[in-house]
Design a protein around this motif. Structure first.
Motif, short mmCIF file in Angstrom:
data_model
loop_
_atom_site.label_atom_id
_atom_site.label_comp_id
_atom_site.label_asym_id
_atom_site.label_seq_id
_atom_site.Cartn_x
_atom_site.Cartn_y
_atom_site.Cartn_z
N LEU A 136 8.01 -0.68 4.33
CA LEU A 136 7.00 0.16 3.68
C LEU A 136 7.55 0.72 2.37
O LEU A 136 6.84 0.77 1.36
N LEU A 137 8.82 1.12 2.38
CA LEU A 137 9.42 1.63 1.15
C LEU A 137 9.50 0.55 0.08
O LEU A 137 9.30 0.81 -1.11
N VAL A 138 9.80 -0.67 0.50
CA VAL A 138 9.87 -1.79 -0.45
C VAL A 138 8.52 -1.96 -1.16
O VAL A 138 8.46 -2.30 -2.34
N HIS A 139 7.43 -1.69 -0.45
CA HIS A 139 6.09 -1.86 -1.00
C HIS A 139 5.55 -0.60 -1.66
O HIS A 139 4.42 -0.61 -2.18
N SER A 140 6.29 0.49 -1.63
CA SER A 140 5.83 1.75 -2.25
C SER A 140 6.17 1.75 -3.72
O SER A 140 7.25 1.30 -4.13
N ASN A 141 5.27 2.31 -4.53
CA ASN A 141 5.48 2.31 -5.98
C ASN A 141 5.40 3.68 -6.62
O ASN A 141 5.48 3.80 -7.84
N SER A 142 5.26 4.73 -5.81
CA SER A 142 5.26 6.08 -6.37
C SER A 142 5.48 7.08 -5.25
O SER A 142 5.27 6.79 -4.06
N PHE A 146 -1.65 2.68 -2.23
CA PHE A 146 -0.80 2.00 -1.26
C PHE A 146 -1.60 1.05 -0.38
O PHE A 146 -1.16 -0.07 -0.10
N LEU A 147 -2.78 1.47 0.06
CA LEU A 147 -3.61 0.59 0.89
C LEU A 147 -4.01 -0.66 0.12
O LEU A 147 -4.11 -1.75 0.70
N THR A 180 -2.17 -2.15 -2.18
CA THR A 180 -0.99 -3.02 -2.15
C THR A 180 -0.85 -3.69 -0.79
O THR A 180 -0.54 -4.88 -0.70
N LEU A 181 -1.09 -2.92 0.27
CA LEU A 181 -0.99 -3.48 1.61
C LEU A 181 -2.02 -4.58 1.82
O LEU A 181 -1.72 -5.63 2.41
N ASP A 182 -3.23 -4.37 1.33
CA ASP A 182 -4.28 -5.38 1.48
C ASP A 182 -3.90 -6.66 0.72
O ASP A 182 -4.08 -7.77 1.22
N ARG A 183 -3.36 -6.52 -0.47
CA ARG A 183 -2.95 -7.69 -1.24
C ARG A 183 -1.80 -8.42 -0.55
O ARG A 183 -1.72 -9.64 -0.60
N THR A 184 -0.91 -7.65 0.08
CA THR A 184 0.20 -8.28 0.80
C THR A 184 -0.33 -9.12 1.95
O THR A 184 0.13 -10.25 2.17
N GLU A 216 -12.10 -1.48 3.48
CA GLU A 216 -12.96 -0.35 3.81
C GLU A 216 -12.22 0.96 3.60
O GLU A 216 -12.75 1.91 3.02
N ARG A 217 -10.97 1.02 4.05
CA ARG A 217 -10.20 2.24 3.90
C ARG A 217 -9.90 2.53 2.44
O ARG A 217 -9.88 3.67 2.00
N VAL A 218 -9.66 1.48 1.65
CA VAL A 218 -9.42 1.67 0.22
C VAL A 218 -10.64 2.29 -0.44
O VAL A 218 -10.54 3.26 -1.21
#
Length: 550
Positions: free
Chosen positions: A122-128, A222-223, A225-229, A251-253
């Motif tokens: 999750l930290l690897v995918h976090s950007n801020s 973040f959601l 980024t998660l969706d794109r992943t 939907e959550r985004v």
């Protein structure tokens, strides 16, 4: 409609009365509590004391089974950020704790008593900092709203509903289809967090972010980024199924963007100090399983810190778990395992201790030698969910540790694999210097784009292992969008594994390039083994006997 002769059937009437009485008693046990977030009275069976006890117990299991990331400064930052968010959470009599677990998959979860975990992935995918703060706020929301306790009552209500379903089955004289239908409904209610609970946790996170002074849009970012992943890895965006209790990410985004856009907030909290400082905190994180957990090279398992090397059977399915390394035969009727019994240099005493711990009846230990190493070989029968397994276990002493090298096959098939098991045990030896030089791992690094440089050019210049699509997703970019010079970009580099300075092993009073008196077999001149680091740090590794599922 009741059959007119129903009351003339004493057996059915008796069953009906007993089951109905049981249902009424069970329903009477339900208690209500005020939800600290919604203010509504809700049915709760798990007391707050139960939540705290469960949280403490399960937190220890999480640490033992998954492990915590060895990054003290980053862990302290996550704890500080989590506490800042928790300070504005609805008041409850509990203490919050925040930790980073050793998982490559982007994930986060909370235990009911306040232990919150985020994964390394999750930290690897976090950007801020805002993204991370919103994720922590989401998990705080689950704890504050007592969602685990609500799931607990639903799970227990399924039992009550099953009784009522059984009553219906008795009345109808059917074959239990009513029970099965009720249980399916119950499973849909208790499977992970419910849709409404996830939405409520998202709302709590947004409100906490606004109160603390963090951009509420961080959740949507973040959601996204998660969706794109997910789309990159699976080729489609995750959709909601009937038994899927989490809202689909798009939907959550959309909901997060809409709520964040109308939420008033003022920037207050900035623990990192800047976007660059936040990214620098992530620099050096392992990407994928860290080499400190051991690696496979040319069919051998190499552990740099324990300084051991072991050959697993060719063609077997290998799984490097935290508690053990296990390999299954292609036909799934045999296994081999590497586990750590504990400290000591007496393999026979270790065998007796293991037999007592597991309640196993073992054959008398036979002293053997694994090269120059003292070892003991025993035979036993182990009951598993897939049926009995005949096991041969070799306990071998090496540099203050006793290791278990186990080979097992379904009862009646042991002879077919006996040679494989012996070869597996005999392959155990010290890690050679040449093998240590083969050990590398992927680590996250921060690179800066140059003038006119896109992600492809940046990757070529730096040796980035990620392709353009992966790099864009992890950094929250869109493939093809212009990148300003000087933009900081997360990349993944393959680097040699290096023991930390405070973990350098002792050289046993000898030249590390000279032959060692404890080295295993097959060490050629000049191919010296390495000394392991202290075993006290590895008591959570290679510990437990697994369940051999069929």
């Amino acid at each position: 409609m009741l059959h007119r002769n129903f009351f003339a059937q004493p057996s059915r009437l008796t069953a009906f009365v007993r089951l109905m009485a049981l249902a009424l008693v069970a329903l009477s046990l339900l208690s209500c509590a005020v939800n600290p977030v919604s203010g509504r009275r809700e049915v709760i069976l798990m007391s707050e004391e139960d939540e705290r006890e469960i949280s403490e117990r399960e937190a220890k299991k999480v640490e033992e089974i998954l492990g915590l990331v060895d990054a003290p400064d980053l862990a302290a930052y996550v704890e500080q950020l989590g506490q800042a968010m928790a300070a504005h959470a609805p008041k409850r009599e509990l203490d919050y704790h925040f930790n980073i677990v050793e998982m490559d998959v982007p994930n986060a979860f909370a235990l009911p008593g306040g232990h919150i975990f985020i994964s390394r992935g999750l930290l690897v995918h976090s950007n801020s900092e805002a993204e991370l703060a919103n994720v922590l706020g989401h998990e705080i929301g689950h704890v504050a709203a007592r969602h685990a306790a609500q799931r607990d009552v639903r799970a227990k209500t399924v039992g009550i509903a099953t009784v009522l379903g059984a009553v219906g089955a008795v009345v109808a004289g059917g074959d239990g289809r009513a029970v099965a239908a009720t249980q399916m409904l119950g499973q849909g209610m208790i499977s992970a967090y419910g849709r409404d609970q996830e939405r409520e946790a998202d709302r709590i996170a947004l409100d906490l972010a606004a109160s603390v002074g963090v951009d509420p849009m961080g959740m949507a970012d973040f959601l996204r980024t998660l969706d794109r992943t997910v789309r990159l890895e699976q080729g489609f965006s995750r959709e909601t199924g009937f038994f899927d209790t989490h809202p689909s990410t798009p939907e959550r985004v959309a909901e997060a963007v809409t709520r964040a856009a109308v939420t008033r907030w003022e920037p207050k909290l900035d623990l990192a100090g800047s976007h660059e400082a936040f990214l620098r905190k992530l620099d050096g994180l392992p990407v994928g399983k860290p080499a400190s957990e051991g690696v496979f090279r040319e069919g051998r398992f190499l552990h740099p810190d324990l300084a051991i090397s072991l050959a697993f059977p060719h063609g077997w399915l290998v799984d490097n778990q935290r508690a053990r390394v296990i390999a299954f035969a292609p036909t799934r009727d045999a296994v081999v395992l590497l586990e750590l019994q504990g400290q000591g240099m007496d393999p026979l005493a270790a065998a007796h201790a293991y037999a007592r711990e597991e309640g196993l009846a073992m054959s008398e230990g036979k002293p053997v030698r694994i090269g120059p190493l003292d070892a003991v070989r025993v035979r036993t029968l182990v009951g598993t969910p897939g049926g009995p397994f005949e096991m041969e276990i070799t306990f071998v002493a090496y540099h203050g540790n006793v290791y278990r090298l186990s080979g097992g096959a379904r009862q009646g098939r042991f002879a077919r694999y006996a040679g494989v098991f012996r070869g597996f045990a005999r392959s155990f030896r010290s890690l050679r210097k040449s093998e240590m030089e083969q050990i590398d791992e992927l680590r996250l690094r921060i690179a800066e784009t140059g003038p006119g440089e896109d992600l492809a050019a940046l990757g070529e210049r730096t040796g980035n292992v990620w392709d353009v699509n992966k790099t864009a997703v992890v950094n929250g970019f869109t493939v093809g969008e212009p990148i300003e010079p000087g933009t900081l970009v997360k990349i993944a580099l393959r680097e040699p594994y290096v023991l930390r300075a405070d973990r350098e092993p002792e050289a046993n009073g000898s030249d590390p390039d000279a032959p060692s008196p404890v080295q295993g077999p097959e060490v050629a001149p000049g191919a010296a083994p390495l000394a392991p680091r202290p075993a006290s740090e590895f008591h959570s590794r290679f510990r437990h006997r697994p369940d051999f599922a069929g």
